[in-house]
Design a protein around this motif. Structure first.
Motif, PDB file in Angstrom:
ATOM      1  N   UNK A   1       0.808  -1.217   0.000  1.00 53.86           N
ATOM      2  CA  UNK A   1       0.000   0.000   0.000  1.00 53.86           C
ATOM      3  C   UNK A   1       0.845   1.273   0.000  1.00 53.86           C
ATOM      4  N   UNK A   2       2.025   1.201   0.619  1.00 52.56           N
ATOM      5  CA  UNK A   2       2.835   2.417   0.794  1.00 52.56           C
ATOM      6  C   UNK A   2       4.061   2.463  -0.103  1.00 52.56           C
ATOM      7  N   UNK A   3       4.279   1.410  -0.892  1.00 53.13           N
ATOM      8  CA  UNK A   3       5.473   1.393  -1.731  1.00 53.13           C
ATOM      9  C   UNK A   3       6.729   1.140  -0.939  1.00 53.13           C
ATOM     10  N   UNK A   4       6.608   0.266   0.105  1.00 58.01           N
ATOM     11  CA  UNK A   4       7.761  -0.159   0.901  1.00 58.01           C
ATOM     12  C   UNK A   4       8.406   1.002   1.649  1.00 58.01           C
ATOM     13  N   UNK A   5       7.585   1.863   2.258  1.00 58.71           N
ATOM     14  CA  UNK A   5       8.099   3.009   3.005  1.00 58.71           C
ATOM     15  C   UNK A   5       8.249   2.669   4.485  1.00 58.71           C
ATOM     16  N   UNK A   6       9.238   1.866   4.809  1.00 57.78           N
ATOM     17  CA  UNK A   6       9.539   1.566   6.205  1.00 57.78           C
ATOM     18  C   UNK A   6       8.544   0.631   6.854  1.00 57.78           C
ATOM     19  N   UNK A   7       8.584   0.612   8.199  1.00 55.79           N
ATOM     20  CA  UNK A   7       7.746  -0.280   8.979  1.00 55.79           C
ATOM     21  C   UNK A   7       6.456   0.413   9.408  1.00 55.79           C
ATOM     22  N   UNK A   8       5.337  -0.315   9.456  1.00 55.58           N
ATOM     23  CA  UNK A   8       4.129   0.262  10.046  1.00 55.58           C
ATOM     24  C   UNK A   8       4.312   0.415  11.548  1.00 55.58           C
ATOM     25  N   UNK A   9       3.632   1.385  12.127  1.00 55.04           N
ATOM     26  CA  UNK A   9       3.733   1.574  13.572  1.00 55.04           C
ATOM     27  C   UNK A   9       2.382   1.327  14.227  1.00 55.04           C
ATOM     28  N   UNK A  10       2.261   1.672  15.501  1.00 53.35           N
ATOM     29  CA  UNK A  10       1.040   1.390  16.247  1.00 53.35           C
ATOM     30  C   UNK A  10      -0.162   2.173  15.717  1.00 53.35           C
ATOM     31  N   UNK A  11       0.083   3.339  15.117  1.00 53.07           N
ATOM     32  CA  UNK A  11      -1.033   4.084  14.533  1.00 53.07           C
ATOM     33  C   UNK A  11      -1.565   3.369  13.297  1.00 53.07           C
TER      34      UNK A  11
END
Length: 331
Positions: free
Chosen positions: A237-247
């Motif tokens: 969904x984000x184009x591999x922009x890092x890790x998802x966080x708690x939000x």
């Protein structure tokens, strides 16, 4: 994008926050002009509190995906929370610290409702376990300058400092000052809620974060099939922009809860019937199993004890202990 025959439409509104008055106005617009079935989101407690009367008057289910003060769900019978509360993740840290040889703690929290909640919950469990809070400070919510506070911590010579700050830039600034003034070299440990070591900011903190102990409800390093699927979906969904966080996981679970309500109601969304579904709802979340307490409409979940480690060249909050079935002690 279709649930029980209903087309899903997301109406996004930006408070430019923290701005309670704007949040209330935008929520009223969403109800009156956009005719939404659900209100959802709410990154900050003041905004959630401002919108609560709108949800009550309009009888619209309001899904809180982040705002973390205990008081939030008490402000409207139409609120359900899928994120966490600060007491829920702070109380376990007090228990863990007291059991693991930490005796004297200095507390530093942001000066607003979540910070006050976090401070009180930590102190309650830490002192119950035999620990002592030797000093407590509260920092401004906007543009705090941490250097004088960090010097006070160093002068007090505690075993550790317990920290709650809003996730993001403040945590980075605090850790920078902590390192510059040599507190780690002085043997002072940092223990905190997971906001401080948010998965998004760990790369910016770098090696300074390694070894920090936090208690929290989600880590991108959580090992489960549900989390692996979530990580894959997030990257796509984000184009591999890092890790998802708690939000991000709060948003995911909030949408999962909405989807389940719509399915169970056959697409015919009614505020009171929706709340009946939400009370006691169970979900298989990327963080682990969660449920909504039927009495408080607040989330029940496992709180994990994590250590920041460098794994495969990346910084991770690695879980090593847990407190299962945690409710909000603030309620």
């Amino acid at each position: 994008d279709v649930i029980a025959g209903r087309k899903v439409v997301l109406v996004s509104k930006d408070t430019t926050g923290p701005a309670p008055e704007i949040a209330k106005r935008l929520a009223q617009e969403a109800v009156v002009r956009d005719k939404v079935d659900f209100l959802a989101g709410f990154g900050l407690t003041p905004e959630a509190l401002a919108v609560a009367p709108v949800a009550t008057q309009a009888k619209k289910p309001m899904i809180v995906m982040n705002a973390a003060s205990s008081i939030v769900t008490a402000k409207s019978p139409y609120i359900a929370r899928v994120s966490m509360t600060l007491p829920q993740v702070s109380a376990p840290m007090g228990t863990w610290a007291a059991k693991n040889g930490i005796r004297r703690v200095f507390t530093l929290v942001a000066d607003y409702a979540p910070g006050h909640d976090s401070e009180a919950a930590f102190k309650t469990t830490f002192t119950a376990g035999g620990g002592q809070v030797i000093e407590a400070v509260r920092t401004p919510l906007k543009n705090p300058e941490f250097s004088p506070f960090v010097q006070r911590i160093k002068d007090a010579k505690p075993d550790a400092v317990f920290v709650f700050l809003p996730a993001g830039e403040q945590g980075i600034a605090f850790m920078k000052s902590f390192q510059e003034r040599g507190l780690a070299k002085a043997g002072i440990r940092v223990i905190a809620t997971g906001d401080l070591t948010d998965d998004h900011v760990l790369p910016a903190m770098g090696d300074a974060a390694v070894g920090m102990i936090t208690t929290f409800h989600y880590s991108a390093a959580h090992d489960s099939p549900e989390n692996r699927a979530f990580l894959d979906a997030y990257r796509k969904a984000t184009g591999d922009q890092g890790q998802p966080n708690f939000m991000a996981v709060g948003g995911w679970d909030g949408m999962a809860a909405i989807a389940e309500v719509v399915k169970r109601l056959g697409g015919q969304v009614d505020g009171d019937r929706a709340m009946t579904v939400l009370k006691g709802l169970k979900l298989a979340s990327p963080r682990g199993a969660i449920s909504i307490d039927p009495e408080t409409r607040d989330v029940v979940q496992t709180v994990y004890v994590r250590r920041v480690e460098k794994v495969g060249g990346q910084y991770r909050n690695v879980e090593f202990d847990r407190f299962p079935d945690q409710r909000d002690p603030g309620r």
